[in-house]
Design a protein around this motif. Structure first.
Motif, PDB file in Angstrom:
ATOM      1  N   ASP A 110       0.835  -1.204   0.000  1.00 47.19           N
ATOM      2  CA  ASP A 110       0.000   0.000   0.000  1.00 47.19           C
ATOM      3  C   ASP A 110       0.864   1.245   0.000  1.00 47.19           C
ATOM      4  N   LEU A 111       1.984   1.186   0.724  1.00 44.35           N
ATOM      5  CA  LEU A 111       2.906   2.316   0.724  1.00 44.35           C
ATOM      6  C   LEU A 111       3.448   2.539  -0.687  1.00 44.35           C
ATOM      7  N   LYS A 112       3.847   1.477  -1.324  1.00 44.37           N
ATOM      8  CA  LYS A 112       4.394   1.599  -2.678  1.00 44.37           C
ATOM      9  C   LYS A 112       3.369   2.203  -3.627  1.00 44.37           C
ATOM     10  N   ARG A 113       2.123   1.733  -3.545  1.00 48.72           N
ATOM     11  CA  ARG A 113       1.074   2.277  -4.414  1.00 48.72           C
ATOM     12  C   ARG A 113       0.771   3.734  -4.055  1.00 48.72           C
ATOM     13  N   GLY A 114       0.915   4.076  -2.783  1.00 45.48           N
ATOM     14  CA  GLY A 114       0.596   5.430  -2.345  1.00 45.48           C
ATOM     15  C   GLY A 114       1.595   6.461  -2.790  1.00 45.48           C
ATOM     16  N   VAL A 115       2.851   6.035  -2.961  1.00 46.45           N
ATOM     17  CA  VAL A 115       3.888   6.978  -3.389  1.00 46.45           C
ATOM     18  C   VAL A 115       3.803   7.118  -4.904  1.00 46.45           C
ATOM     19  N   LYS A 116       2.769   7.804  -5.350  1.00 44.41           N
ATOM     20  CA  LYS A 116       2.558   7.992  -6.785  1.00 44.41           C
ATOM     21  C   LYS A 116       3.486   9.095  -7.275  1.00 44.41           C
ATOM     22  N   LEU A 117       4.301   8.756  -8.251  1.00 46.76           N
ATOM     23  CA  LEU A 117       5.316   9.687  -8.728  1.00 46.76           C
ATOM     24  C   LEU A 117       4.925  10.300 -10.062  1.00 46.76           C
ATOM     25  N   ALA A 118       5.583  11.395 -10.375  1.00 41.91           N
ATOM     26  CA  ALA A 118       5.316  12.075 -11.638  1.00 41.91           C
ATOM     27  C   ALA A 118       5.696  11.170 -12.811  1.00 41.91           C
ATOM     28  N   PRO A 128      13.973   7.531 -11.793  1.00 43.31           N
ATOM     29  CA  PRO A 128      13.600   8.122 -13.086  1.00 43.31           C
ATOM     30  C   PRO A 128      13.876   7.134 -14.209  1.00 43.31           C
ATOM     31  N   ASN A 129      12.985   7.080 -15.177  1.00 40.72           N
ATOM     32  CA  ASN A 129      13.145   6.119 -16.268  1.00 40.72           C
ATOM     33  C   ASN A 129      14.244   6.510 -17.234  1.00 40.72           C
ATOM     34  N   TYR A 130      14.289   7.798 -17.594  1.00 46.69           N
ATOM     35  CA  TYR A 130      15.220   8.237 -18.616  1.00 46.69           C
ATOM     36  C   TYR A 130      15.817   9.581 -18.220  1.00 46.69           C
ATOM     37  N   GLY A 131      16.845   9.980 -18.960  1.00 48.88           N
ATOM     38  CA  GLY A 131      17.450  11.285 -18.734  1.00 48.88           C
ATOM     39  C   GLY A 131      18.713  11.233 -17.898  1.00 48.88           C
ATOM     40  N   TYR A 132      19.026  10.052 -17.343  1.00 48.20           N
ATOM     41  CA  TYR A 132      20.221   9.907 -16.529  1.00 48.20           C
ATOM     42  C   TYR A 132      20.961   8.650 -16.969  1.00 48.20           C
ATOM     43  N   ASN A 133      22.205   8.538 -16.542  1.00 48.05           N
ATOM     44  CA  ASN A 133      23.035   7.412 -16.951  1.00 48.05           C
ATOM     45  C   ASN A 133      22.718   6.184 -16.102  1.00 48.05           C
ATOM     46  N   LEU A 134      21.553   5.608 -16.343  1.00 47.22           N
ATOM     47  CA  LEU A 134      21.114   4.429 -15.596  1.00 47.22           C
ATOM     48  C   LEU A 134      20.953   3.262 -16.561  1.00 47.22           C
ATOM     49  N   ALA A 135      22.023   2.999 -17.291  1.00 50.09           N
ATOM     50  CA  ALA A 135      21.947   2.010 -18.362  1.00 50.09           C
ATOM     51  C   ALA A 135      21.517   0.644 -17.847  1.00 50.09           C
ATOM     52  N   TRP A 188       5.013  12.431   2.975  1.00 52.81           N
ATOM     53  CA  TRP A 188       6.368  12.960   3.114  1.00 52.81           C
ATOM     54  C   TRP A 188       7.295  12.352   2.069  1.00 52.81           C
ATOM     55  N   LEU A 189       7.171  11.055   1.838  1.00 51.17           N
ATOM     56  CA  LEU A 189       8.011  10.389   0.848  1.00 51.17           C
ATOM     57  C   LEU A 189       7.802  10.970  -0.549  1.00 51.17           C
ATOM     58  N   ARG A 190       6.586  11.333  -0.856  1.00 54.07           N
ATOM     59  CA  ARG A 190       6.265  11.868  -2.185  1.00 54.07           C
ATOM     60  C   ARG A 190       6.730  13.310  -2.375  1.00 54.07           C
ATOM     61  N   TYR A 198      12.391  13.514  -5.102  1.00 54.71           N
ATOM     62  CA  TYR A 198      11.424  13.333  -4.031  1.00 54.71           C
ATOM     63  C   TYR A 198      12.087  12.694  -2.807  1.00 54.71           C
ATOM     64  N   HIS A 199      11.453  12.821  -1.649  1.00 53.32           N
ATOM     65  CA  HIS A 199      12.044  12.375  -0.394  1.00 53.32           C
ATOM     66  C   HIS A 199      12.329  10.876  -0.353  1.00 53.32           C
ATOM     67  N   GLY A 200      11.622  10.097  -1.153  1.00 53.67           N
ATOM     68  CA  GLY A 200      11.856   8.662  -1.161  1.00 53.67           C
ATOM     69  C   GLY A 200      13.293   8.320  -1.511  1.00 53.67           C
ATOM     70  N   LEU A 201      13.895   9.077  -2.428  1.00 50.52           N
ATOM     71  CA  LEU A 201      15.292   8.853  -2.771  1.00 50.52           C
ATOM     72  C   LEU A 201      16.212   9.378  -1.682  1.00 50.52           C
ATOM     73  N   GLU A 202      15.782  10.433  -1.005  1.00 46.98           N
ATOM     74  CA  GLU A 202      16.543  10.957   0.134  1.00 46.98           C
ATOM     75  C   GLU A 202      16.700   9.889   1.214  1.00 46.98           C
ATOM     76  N   VAL A 203      15.640   9.128   1.454  1.00 48.89           N
ATOM     77  CA  VAL A 203      15.690   8.065   2.467  1.00 48.89           C
ATOM     78  C   VAL A 203      16.757   7.043   2.101  1.00 48.89           C
ATOM     79  N   PHE A 204      16.844   6.690   0.834  1.00 48.76           N
ATOM     80  CA  PHE A 204      17.847   5.715   0.398  1.00 48.76           C
ATOM     81  C   PHE A 204      19.253   6.246   0.629  1.00 48.76           C
TER      82      PHE A 204
END
Length: 219
Positions: A110-118, A128-135, A188-190, A198-204
């Motif tokens: 439920d947490l995962k579904r709740g953190v709806k991202l852009a 992020p899906n694209y735009g960065y070097n995440l080959a 807060w995570l969103r 977003y804060h979710g990456l800050e936590v990591f």
């Protein structure tokens, strides 16, 4: 709206000053000062370029760390910083390694579904899906393979929230109310105000730093 913690009357001056100085790892850079004779639009462009550069540096570093950690159990990692290969079963199977009994294994979905991202974020892992070097991440998507980082962040977010000692330390660092309910934690995570992401990456990033695996963000 999530609630920040109230000031405590018994908080020492040193602790208060330390909290006041703390800034999130992924905070937006301050607006640049205008050079003499520089136009406002030029200063704005310099700041925009700085933000773009920092986002790229940070996401490349986060992507590399995720590539390193994704083969390990996110619960054991978040709870104790342990590098335990996946396969023992989340929560109940983690007890053998962490020494902790988890009674809240239901709810992280439920947490995962709740953190709806852009738009533009992977809904399985939150990067992020694209735009960065995440080959490593993107190649899997192109081949229609399962996301290699799927659920790692969501489970880590859940473990921070449900592990008392970790949650207490996190709330103190970020000046959050320890009584946040699940909905408020999700909000807060969103949130990405004044942040590169977003804060979710800050936590990591915080978890990696907390467990002695700090990420070199490049700034």
């Amino acid at each position: 709206m999530f609630r920040r913690s109230e000031d405590r009357s018994n908080t020492t001056q040193g602790t208060s000053q330390q909290s006041a100085r703390f800034r999130p790892f992924l905070h937006l850079p301050d607006r640049v000062e205008e050079y003499e004779g520089e136009t406002d639009s030029s200063a704005h462009a310099r700041h925009f370029n700085m933000v773009t550069e920092r986002r790229t540096q940070a996401m490349n570093a986060i992507g590399e760390k995720m590539k390193e950690l994704h083969i390990f159990c996110p619960c054991c990692f978040a709870c104790k910083g342990l590098m335990v290969k996946k396969g023992h079963g989340y929560f109940s199977g983690c007890r053998e390694f962490t020494g902790k009994v988890f009674h809240d294994g239901v709810g992280w979905q439920d947490l995962k579904r709740g953190v709806k991202l852009a738009k533009g974020h992977c809904w399985k892992c939150g990067l992020p899906n694209y735009g960065y070097n995440l080959a490593y991440h993107e190649n899997g998507h192109r081949k229609n393979e399962p996301c290699p980082f799927s659920d790692f962040l969501a489970l880590a977010h859940w473990m921070v929230y449900k592990t008392d000692g970790l949650w207490k330390k996190f709330c103190k660092q970020y000046r959050l109310n320890r009584d946040l309910n699940e909905r408020e934690w999700i909000e807060w995570l969103r949130d990405d105000r004044d942040m590169l992401f977003y804060h979710g990456l800050e936590v990591f990033v915080w978890l990696c730093n907390e467990h002695g695996m700090g990420i070199d963000l490049g700034f």
